[in-house]
Design a protein around this motif. Sequence first.
Motif, PDB file in Angstrom:
ATOM      1  N   SER A   9       0.882  -1.153   0.000  1.00 34.18           N
ATOM      2  CA  SER A   9       0.000   0.000   0.000  1.00 34.18           C
ATOM      3  C   SER A   9       0.923   1.206   0.000  1.00 34.18           C
ATOM      4  O   SER A   9       1.587   1.488   1.003  1.00 34.18           O
ATOM      5  CB  SER A   9      -0.905   0.014   1.233  1.00 34.18           C
ATOM      6  OG  SER A   9      -1.625   1.234   1.308  1.00 34.18           O
ATOM      7  N   VAL A  10       1.001   1.890  -1.126  1.00 33.66           N
ATOM      8  CA  VAL A  10       1.893   3.034  -1.250  1.00 33.66           C
ATOM      9  C   VAL A  10       1.234   4.228  -0.562  1.00 33.66           C
ATOM     10  O   VAL A  10       0.147   4.659  -0.952  1.00 33.66           O
ATOM     11  CB  VAL A  10       2.186   3.362  -2.724  1.00 33.66           C
ATOM     12  CG1 VAL A  10       3.162   4.534  -2.827  1.00 33.66           C
ATOM     13  CG2 VAL A  10       2.747   2.144  -3.444  1.00 33.66           C
ATOM     14  N   PRO A  15      -3.569   9.922  -1.963  1.00 30.53           N
ATOM     15  CA  PRO A  15      -4.904  10.146  -1.395  1.00 30.53           C
ATOM     16  C   PRO A  15      -5.312   9.035  -0.420  1.00 30.53           C
ATOM     17  O   PRO A  15      -4.998   7.857  -0.638  1.00 30.53           O
ATOM     18  CB  PRO A  15      -5.810  10.160  -2.630  1.00 30.53           C
ATOM     19  CG  PRO A  15      -4.911  10.621  -3.736  1.00 30.53           C
ATOM     20  CD  PRO A  15      -3.567  10.024  -3.431  1.00 30.53           C
ATOM     21  N   LEU A  16      -6.028   9.421   0.616  1.00 30.60           N
ATOM     22  CA  LEU A  16      -6.371   8.478   1.681  1.00 30.60           C
ATOM     23  C   LEU A  16      -7.160   7.274   1.179  1.00 30.60           C
ATOM     24  O   LEU A  16      -6.913   6.135   1.607  1.00 30.60           O
ATOM     25  CB  LEU A  16      -7.171   9.193   2.777  1.00 30.60           C
ATOM     26  CG  LEU A  16      -6.464  10.350   3.496  1.00 30.60           C
ATOM     27  CD1 LEU A  16      -7.377  10.927   4.569  1.00 30.60           C
ATOM     28  CD2 LEU A  16      -5.143   9.907   4.090  1.00 30.60           C
ATOM     29  N   ASP A  17      -8.117   7.516   0.273  1.00 29.44           N
ATOM     30  CA  ASP A  17      -8.933   6.396  -0.189  1.00 29.44           C
ATOM     31  C   ASP A  17      -8.114   5.406  -1.013  1.00 29.44           C
ATOM     32  O   ASP A  17      -8.433   4.208  -1.052  1.00 29.44           O
ATOM     33  CB  ASP A  17     -10.141   6.888  -0.987  1.00 29.44           C
ATOM     34  CG  ASP A  17      -9.755   7.681  -2.227  1.00 29.44           C
ATOM     35  OD1 ASP A  17      -8.656   8.281  -2.241  1.00 29.44           O
ATOM     36  OD2 ASP A  17     -10.547   7.708  -3.183  1.00 29.44           O
ATOM     37  N   VAL A  18      -7.055   5.884  -1.636  1.00 28.58           N
ATOM     38  CA  VAL A  18      -6.184   4.988  -2.399  1.00 28.58           C
ATOM     39  C   VAL A  18      -5.326   4.153  -1.447  1.00 28.58           C
ATOM     40  O   VAL A  18      -5.143   2.947  -1.649  1.00 28.58           O
ATOM     41  CB  VAL A  18      -5.297   5.788  -3.371  1.00 28.58           C
ATOM     42  CG1 VAL A  18      -4.323   4.868  -4.101  1.00 28.58           C
ATOM     43  CG2 VAL A  18      -6.156   6.552  -4.367  1.00 28.58           C
ATOM     44  N   THR A  23      -5.997   3.331   1.790  1.00 33.42           N
ATOM     45  CA  THR A  23      -6.818   2.342   2.494  1.00 33.42           C
ATOM     46  C   THR A  23      -7.409   1.325   1.537  1.00 33.42           C
ATOM     47  O   THR A  23      -7.569   0.149   1.887  1.00 33.42           O
ATOM     48  CB  THR A  23      -7.935   3.031   3.281  1.00 33.42           C
ATOM     49  OG1 THR A  23      -8.766   3.807   2.381  1.00 33.42           O
ATOM     50  CG2 THR A  23      -7.360   3.964   4.338  1.00 33.42           C
ATOM     51  N   GLY A  24      -7.715   1.753   0.320  1.00 33.10           N
ATOM     52  CA  GLY A  24      -8.229   0.821  -0.676  1.00 33.10           C
ATOM     53  C   GLY A  24      -7.238  -0.277  -1.002  1.00 33.10           C
ATOM     54  O   GLY A  24      -7.612  -1.450  -1.155  1.00 33.10           O
ATOM     55  N   GLN A  25      -5.961   0.093  -1.108  1.00 31.32           N
ATOM     56  CA  GLN A  25      -4.938  -0.913  -1.382  1.00 31.32           C
ATOM     57  C   GLN A  25      -4.905  -1.973  -0.279  1.00 31.32           C
ATOM     58  O   GLN A  25      -4.792  -3.177  -0.550  1.00 31.32           O
ATOM     59  CB  GLN A  25      -3.557  -0.243  -1.481  1.00 31.32           C
ATOM     60  CG  GLN A  25      -3.366   0.649  -2.690  1.00 31.32           C
ATOM     61  CD  GLN A  25      -2.058   1.420  -2.618  1.00 31.32           C
ATOM     62  OE1 GLN A  25      -1.037   0.963  -3.108  1.00 31.32           O
ATOM     63  NE2 GLN A  25      -2.085   2.596  -1.986  1.00 31.32           N
ATOM     64  N   ILE A  26      -5.016  -1.525   0.972  1.00 25.70           N
ATOM     65  CA  ILE A  26      -4.975  -2.470   2.095  1.00 25.70           C
ATOM     66  C   ILE A  26      -6.179  -3.404   2.046  1.00 25.70           C
ATOM     67  O   ILE A  26      -6.052  -4.625   2.162  1.00 25.70           O
ATOM     68  CB  ILE A  26      -4.941  -1.712   3.431  1.00 25.70           C
ATOM     69  CG1 ILE A  26      -3.690  -0.826   3.520  1.00 25.70           C
ATOM     70  CG2 ILE A  26      -4.967  -2.697   4.607  1.00 25.70           C
ATOM     71  CD1 ILE A  26      -3.699   0.131   4.700  1.00 25.70           C
ATOM     72  N   ARG A  27      -7.369  -2.807   1.872  1.00 28.25           N
ATOM     73  CA  ARG A  27      -8.596  -3.612   1.931  1.00 28.25           C
ATOM     74  C   ARG A  27      -8.678  -4.640   0.819  1.00 28.25           C
ATOM     75  O   ARG A  27      -9.023  -5.811   1.057  1.00 28.25           O
ATOM     76  CB  ARG A  27      -9.822  -2.693   1.869  1.00 28.25           C
ATOM     77  CG  ARG A  27     -10.049  -1.859   3.124  1.00 28.25           C
ATOM     78  CD  ARG A  27     -11.416  -1.187   3.082  1.00 28.25           C
ATOM     79  NE  ARG A  27     -11.630  -0.337   4.237  1.00 28.25           N
ATOM     80  CZ  ARG A  27     -11.433   0.982   4.240  1.00 28.25           C
ATOM     81  NH1 ARG A  27     -11.018   1.603   3.139  1.00 28.25           N
ATOM     82  NH2 ARG A  27     -11.649   1.685   5.329  1.00 28.25           N
ATOM     83  N   VAL A  28      -8.369  -4.226  -0.427  1.00 25.94           N
ATOM     84  CA  VAL A  28      -8.556  -5.172  -1.529  1.00 25.94           C
ATOM     85  C   VAL A  28      -7.583  -6.335  -1.438  1.00 25.94           C
ATOM     86  O   VAL A  28      -7.921  -7.476  -1.799  1.00 25.94           O
ATOM     87  CB  VAL A  28      -8.445  -4.478  -2.907  1.00 25.94           C
ATOM     88  CG1 VAL A  28      -9.541  -3.447  -3.086  1.00 25.94           C
ATOM     89  CG2 VAL A  28      -7.059  -3.868  -3.138  1.00 25.94           C
ATOM     90  N   VAL A  83      -4.899   4.639   8.114  1.00 28.95           N
ATOM     91  CA  VAL A  83      -4.317   3.295   8.200  1.00 28.95           C
ATOM     92  C   VAL A  83      -4.772   2.609   9.484  1.00 28.95           C
ATOM     93  O   VAL A  83      -5.142   1.430   9.475  1.00 28.95           O
ATOM     94  CB  VAL A  83      -2.775   3.374   8.134  1.00 28.95           C
ATOM     95  CG1 VAL A  83      -2.138   2.027   8.479  1.00 28.95           C
ATOM     96  CG2 VAL A  83      -2.323   3.811   6.735  1.00 28.95           C
ATOM     97  N   ALA A  84      -4.770   3.349  10.598  1.00 28.33           N
ATOM     98  CA  ALA A  84      -5.196   2.771  11.873  1.00 28.33           C
ATOM     99  C   ALA A  84      -6.660   2.343  11.827  1.00 28.33           C
ATOM    100  O   ALA A  84      -7.022   1.252  12.291  1.00 28.33           O
ATOM    101  CB  ALA A  84      -4.978   3.774  13.001  1.00 28.33           C
TER     102      ALA A  84
END
Length: 282
Positions: free
Chosen positions: A47-48, A66-69, A71-76, A100-101
């Motif tokens: 997750s960059v 961007p924050l959604d990018v 957190t999106g990387q982590i979730r997917v 992230v937290a």
Amino acid sequence: MTFLPLSAPGETPLRVMTIAGSDSGGGAGIQADLRTFAMLGVHGCVSVAAVTVQNSLGVKGFHEIPLDVITGQIRVVATDIGIQAAKTGMLASSAIIEAVAETWRELQSGAGAAPLVVDPVCASMHGDPLLHPSALDTLRTELFPLATLVTPNLDEVRLITGIDVVDAVTQRDAVQALHALGPTWALVKGGHLRSSSHSPDLLYDGTDFYEFDAERIDTSHDHGAGDTLAAATACALAHGYSVPDAVAFAKGWVTECLREAYPLGHGHGPVSALFRLRSRGV
């Protein structure tokens, strides 16, 4: 040293994620993490969180993702591929740390979170800031309580706890202060402790202290050493090692990486995980 076991051909290896910044010079950050992941036989996911403009001479600037990018990387990845451990590196700002937290807490409330190693990157080895000063409180209050292990260097320890580690006594004070911030385990690395002829690290779980020592490698090429130690620890935790055993393994790994460090550009070269390519059994 004894390496982590490699997966059999065709078998899916363990997965470890790095949530960190990209280093354009390739010496530290996500690039260093992925080298260690690969050399230790795990599949690296990312997750960059930031992109740095840097070379061997220092950091010239950075851009927050961007924050959604982030957190999106982590979730997917977590919901599809799955991860057995993760580490954080450069998170740059309060907003990124909070995001992230929050995402990690969501994962904990689901199937259960993997071990999380927090390398609280605050500044580069050249002293260039990599974390906004206002984010230190967020790091302490939001991310540290979620960490299986925190792994600051001595400069980061001073910023986080206010304790200047100069000897074994202040190192013990610092690791207790770090643990009081909420991680399950705290590690104070002694690579920069010049009062010692060796490199003493101190680990603490709130009850017991564990000491790890290694020879001090005489090299100016130590870029990415902290990232590499945290990445190797995460790999060992993914394999089911206890935290003390994982730290011991990572300490040996980064010592060998320092021994094999190479010059790069006009400044500090990186520690090298590539030595394993010449080792038996690869």
